[in-house]
Motif scaffolding. Structure first.
Motif, PDB file in Angstrom:
ATOM      1  N   THR A 190       2.178  -9.770  41.946  1.00 56.79           N
ATOM      2  CA  THR A 190       1.835 -10.037  40.558  1.00 56.79           C
ATOM      3  C   THR A 190       0.469  -9.396  40.314  1.00 56.79           C
ATOM      4  OG1 THR A 190       0.641 -12.102  40.991  1.00 56.79           O
ATOM      5  CG2 THR A 190       3.028 -12.256  40.688  1.00 56.79           C
ATOM      6  N   TRP A 191       0.190  -9.010  39.078  1.00 55.33           N
ATOM      7  CA  TRP A 191      -1.058  -8.262  38.887  1.00 55.33           C
ATOM      8  C   TRP A 191      -2.297  -9.080  39.267  1.00 55.33           C
ATOM      9  CZ3 TRP A 191      -5.339  -9.303  36.143  1.00 55.33           C
ATOM     10  CH2 TRP A 191      -5.275 -10.116  35.010  1.00 55.33           C
ATOM     11  N   PRO A 192      -2.375 -10.407  39.003  1.00 54.09           N
ATOM     12  CA  PRO A 192      -3.577 -11.132  39.452  1.00 54.09           C
ATOM     13  C   PRO A 192      -3.708 -11.171  40.976  1.00 54.09           C
ATOM     14  CG  PRO A 192      -2.482 -12.344  37.699  1.00 54.09           C
ATOM     15  CD  PRO A 192      -1.532 -11.284  38.152  1.00 54.09           C
ATOM     16  N   ALA A 193      -2.579 -11.340  41.690  1.00 52.29           N
ATOM     17  CA  ALA A 193      -2.661 -11.367  43.152  1.00 52.29           C
ATOM     18  C   ALA A 193      -3.086 -10.010  43.700  1.00 52.29           C
ATOM     19  CB  ALA A 193      -1.313 -11.786  43.741  1.00 52.29           C
ATOM     20  N   LEU A 194      -2.552  -8.944  43.137  1.00 53.38           N
ATOM     21  CA  LEU A 194      -2.960  -7.605  43.550  1.00 53.38           C
ATOM     22  C   LEU A 194      -4.455  -7.392  43.311  1.00 53.38           C
ATOM     23  CD1 LEU A 194       0.002  -5.461  42.221  1.00 53.38           C
ATOM     24  CD2 LEU A 194      -0.860  -5.399  44.559  1.00 53.38           C
ATOM     25  N   ALA A 195      -4.913  -7.766  42.113  1.00 56.19           N
ATOM     26  CA  ALA A 195      -6.319  -7.583  41.786  1.00 56.19           C
ATOM     27  C   ALA A 195      -7.212  -8.424  42.683  1.00 56.19           C
ATOM     28  CB  ALA A 195      -6.562  -7.930  40.318  1.00 56.19           C
ATOM     29  N   ALA A 196      -6.782  -9.656  43.003  1.00 57.82           N
ATOM     30  CA  ALA A 196      -7.574 -10.524  43.871  1.00 57.82           C
ATOM     31  C   ALA A 196      -7.708  -9.913  45.262  1.00 57.82           C
ATOM     32  CB  ALA A 196      -6.945 -11.909  43.955  1.00 57.82           C
ATOM     33  N   GLY A 197      -6.615  -9.334  45.767  1.00 55.01           N
ATOM     34  CA  GLY A 197      -6.686  -8.696  47.073  1.00 55.01           C
ATOM     35  C   GLY A 197      -7.628  -7.505  47.081  1.00 55.01           C
ATOM     36  N   LEU A 198      -7.553  -6.690  46.040  1.00 58.06           N
ATOM     37  CA  LEU A 198      -8.425  -5.524  45.955  1.00 58.06           C
ATOM     38  C   LEU A 198      -9.883  -5.918  45.744  1.00 58.06           C
ATOM     39  CD1 LEU A 198      -6.120  -3.255  43.773  1.00 58.06           C
ATOM     40  CD2 LEU A 198      -6.692  -2.907  46.185  1.00 58.06           C
ATOM     41  N   GLY A 199     -10.089  -7.040  45.046  1.00 56.01           N
ATOM     42  CA  GLY A 199     -11.448  -7.507  44.787  1.00 56.01           C
ATOM     43  C   GLY A 199     -11.995  -8.436  45.846  1.00 56.01           C
ATOM     44  N   ASP A 200     -11.160  -8.776  46.843  1.00 57.96           N
ATOM     45  CA  ASP A 200     -11.558  -9.654  47.943  1.00 57.96           C
ATOM     46  C   ASP A 200     -12.103 -10.982  47.430  1.00 57.96           C
ATOM     47  OD1 ASP A 200     -11.816 -10.337  50.619  1.00 57.96           O
ATOM     48  OD2 ASP A 200     -13.879  -9.610  50.751  1.00 57.96           O
ATOM     49  N   LEU A 370       0.205  -1.261  38.355  1.00 54.35           N
ATOM     50  CA  LEU A 370      -0.726  -0.484  37.550  1.00 54.35           C
ATOM     51  C   LEU A 370      -1.792  -1.388  36.934  1.00 54.35           C
ATOM     52  CD1 LEU A 370      -1.439   2.209  36.018  1.00 54.35           C
ATOM     53  CD2 LEU A 370       0.069   1.357  34.192  1.00 54.35           C
ATOM     54  N   ILE A 371      -1.375  -2.506  36.341  1.00 55.24           N
ATOM     55  CA  ILE A 371      -2.320  -3.415  35.691  1.00 55.24           C
ATOM     56  C   ILE A 371      -3.277  -4.008  36.717  1.00 55.24           C
ATOM     57  CG2 ILE A 371      -2.504  -5.618  34.455  1.00 55.24           C
ATOM     58  CD1 ILE A 371       0.208  -4.873  33.118  1.00 55.24           C
ATOM     59  N   GLY A 372      -2.742  -4.445  37.859  1.00 50.68           N
ATOM     60  CA  GLY A 372      -3.596  -5.032  38.888  1.00 50.68           C
ATOM     61  C   GLY A 372      -4.626  -4.055  39.412  1.00 50.68           C
ATOM     62  N   GLU A 373      -4.199  -2.808  39.657  1.00 51.87           N
ATOM     63  CA  GLU A 373      -5.136  -1.813  40.176  1.00 51.87           C
ATOM     64  C   GLU A 373      -6.189  -1.447  39.132  1.00 51.87           C
ATOM     65  OE1 GLU A 373      -2.517   1.301  41.374  1.00 51.87           O
ATOM     66  OE2 GLU A 373      -2.041   0.354  43.321  1.00 51.87           O
ATOM     67  N   ARG A 374      -5.775  -1.330  37.881  1.00 51.86           N
ATOM     68  CA  ARG A 374      -6.754  -1.016  36.829  1.00 51.86           C
ATOM     69  C   ARG A 374      -7.740  -2.162  36.623  1.00 51.86           C
ATOM     70  NH1 ARG A 374      -3.266   2.016  32.114  1.00 51.86           N
ATOM     71  NH2 ARG A 374      -3.171   4.063  33.137  1.00 51.86           N
ATOM     72  N   PHE A 375      -7.225  -3.387  36.635  1.00 57.00           N
ATOM     73  CA  PHE A 375      -8.117  -4.532  36.478  1.00 57.00           C
ATOM     74  C   PHE A 375      -9.149  -4.551  37.599  1.00 57.00           C
ATOM     75  CE2 PHE A 375      -9.492  -8.876  37.074  1.00 57.00           C
ATOM     76  CZ  PHE A 375      -9.658  -9.352  35.788  1.00 57.00           C
ATOM     77  N   ALA A 376      -8.690  -4.365  38.831  1.00 57.39           N
ATOM     78  CA  ALA A 376      -9.610  -4.385  39.970  1.00 57.39           C
ATOM     79  C   ALA A 376     -10.666  -3.297  39.834  1.00 57.39           C
ATOM     80  CB  ALA A 376      -8.835  -4.235  41.274  1.00 57.39           C
ATOM     81  N   ALA A 377     -10.256  -2.108  39.419  1.00 57.16           N
ATOM     82  CA  ALA A 377     -11.214  -1.003  39.289  1.00 57.16           C
ATOM     83  C   ALA A 377     -12.227  -1.276  38.195  1.00 57.16           C
ATOM     84  CB  ALA A 377     -10.463   0.294  39.002  1.00 57.16           C
ATOM     85  N   ARG A 378     -11.770  -1.819  37.059  1.00 58.07           N
ATOM     86  CA  ARG A 378     -12.659  -2.041  35.933  1.00 58.07           C
ATOM     87  C   ARG A 378     -13.518  -3.284  36.085  1.00 58.07           C
ATOM     88  NH1 ARG A 378      -8.789   1.128  34.260  1.00 58.07           N
ATOM     89  NH2 ARG A 378      -8.881   2.345  32.337  1.00 58.07           N
TER      90      ARG A 378
END
Length: 389
Positions: A190-200, A370-378
């Motif tokens: 899910t995009w929040p889980a992906l973003a959380a992993g990328l953002g540690d 896509l959303i998770g990776e963009r959120f993490a980057a931004r």
């Protein structure tokens, strides 16, 4: 089986849940506390808050075999294709190691045209992960984001101890079914889980399908939950449900933010407006089933409102974005820790041309990534508002 020991399912083994309810059919994780559930009798909210998006078992063990016996609730939509079984993600030392599913369980048949739902009880099943390394390791077993899941038994072939806190920052996110997981591939994608992993960061996901409606009890939960980072994705459900008019939106958002700030006066707080959704950009809700798709065996939606009523206060995604951006800009003059992100920066027109919303409302698995990776980057990346100090 004889070589496995049953491990007591205690709250310190579970992350991402507000409460664990002991029922006669298993231990049921809730993402909303009982006092909040008592303030809203909406069946939709009752269903989605027990769907354990972001909920996982977290422990340390040298086990080579791990079994989870659980009772899932499968949803079946009359006239729509069968939904796949929910996915369990096994993460070992921070990496996805295996996936599995449980067939069977309870069956909830939903007739969207008639507005009815019927529950047929079933039996629990077991997901088994074997062949793991015979060495101490940190394990997270993520539950299916889209299936109500009662935990019956955890079995392993080595002792288990709760995973200690690792000092990561705590991120709590609230949003709609898109934040809940919509049609993601698995609970860790899910995009929040992906973003959380990328953002540690340590995620608590309060994405609640159909239920990001500025409910006061949700603001109080956010106020009272320990968090280092808070984000809110607001707007689409207000249109889906045709819940309020423009006159009510501004004061409701202000009150929501006031309540959160009572408990988190300086916590970084990000407000995200809706991603692109063409059917509701200029046309108000409610969202209704698309009968033409229904006859083809597809689940899809259409906008049921009249654009001529927008000047009279009916909400569209365009008007909601403008109002939320205005409110955040005004408040940010006195609140330097309040920020705004246009949801179309996460998924916009070019993305829709390449990855259209399959049912006209929800992103698919590729769009979640896509959303998770963009959120993490931004947000977590260089210059991002959640960048670690």
């Amino acid at each position: 089986m004889s070589d496995l020991t049953t491990i007591a399912l205690t709250p310190d083994l579970v992350r991402g849940a507000a409460e664990l309810e002991r029922t006669d059919r298993g231990l049921l994780p809730h993402r909303l506390p009982a006092w909040a559930r008592a303030q809203c009798a909406d069946p939709q909210l009752a269903m989605v808050e027990t769907q354990p998006s972001g909920v996982r078992l977290a422990f340390r063990t040298a086990a080579t075999t791990i079994e989870l016996e659980a009772l899932p609730t499968k949803r079946v939509y009359v006239g729509a294709p069968a939904r796949p079984d929910g996915v369990y993600d096994l993460v070992v030392d921070g990496r996805l190691a295996a996936q599995g599913s449980i067939a069977g369980g309870d069956r909830l048949t939903v007739d969207m045209m008639a507005g009815t739902a019927t529950l047929e009880p079933g039996e629990p099943g077991t997901v088994r992960f074997a062949g793991l390394a015979d060495a101490p390791k940190d394990v997270e077993l993520w539950l299916p984001w889209d299936e109500t899941t009662a935990l019956v038994a955890l079995r392993t072939d080595a002792p288990v101890e709760p995973r200690p806190a690792d000092g990561r920052r705590r991120w709590i996110h609230h949003g709609s079914s898109i934040s809940h997981g919509s049609t993601a591939a698995s609970p860790t994608t899910t995009w929040p889980a992906l973003a959380a992993g990328l953002g540690d960061v340590e995620l608590t996901n309060l994405g609640l399908g159909g239920s990001a409606l500025l409910d006061p009890f949700l603001a109080r939960i956010l106020r009272d939950t320990p968090a280092d980072l808070i984000s809110l994705k607001l707007g689409i459900n207000l249109v889906n449900t045709d819940l309020m008019r423009l006159r009510a939106l501004g004061p409701a958002v202000h009150g929501y933010l006031d309540t959160i700030r009572d408990g988190h006066p300086t916590t970084p707080l990000l407000i995200i407006s809706p991603i692109l959704c063409p059917i509701h950009e200029e046309t108000p809700g409610p969202s209704l089933p698309d009968l033409s798709a229904w006859t083809e065996g597809r689940l899809s939606f259409r906008a049921g409102g009249d654009p001529a009523e927008v000047p009279h206060g009916r909400l569209t995604l365009t008007s909601i974005r403008a109002e939320i951006a205005r409110i955040v800009a005004e408040r940010a003059e006195h609140d330097p820790h309040l920020h705004y992100l246009d949801g179309r920066d996460l998924y916009g027109e070019d993305d829709h041309a390449r990855l259209p919303l399959p049912d006209a409302l929800h992103p698919d698995a590729d769009a979640h990534r896509l959303i998770g990776e963009r959120f993490a980057a931004r947000v977590f990346g260089d210059g991002g508002i959640f960048l670690a100090p």
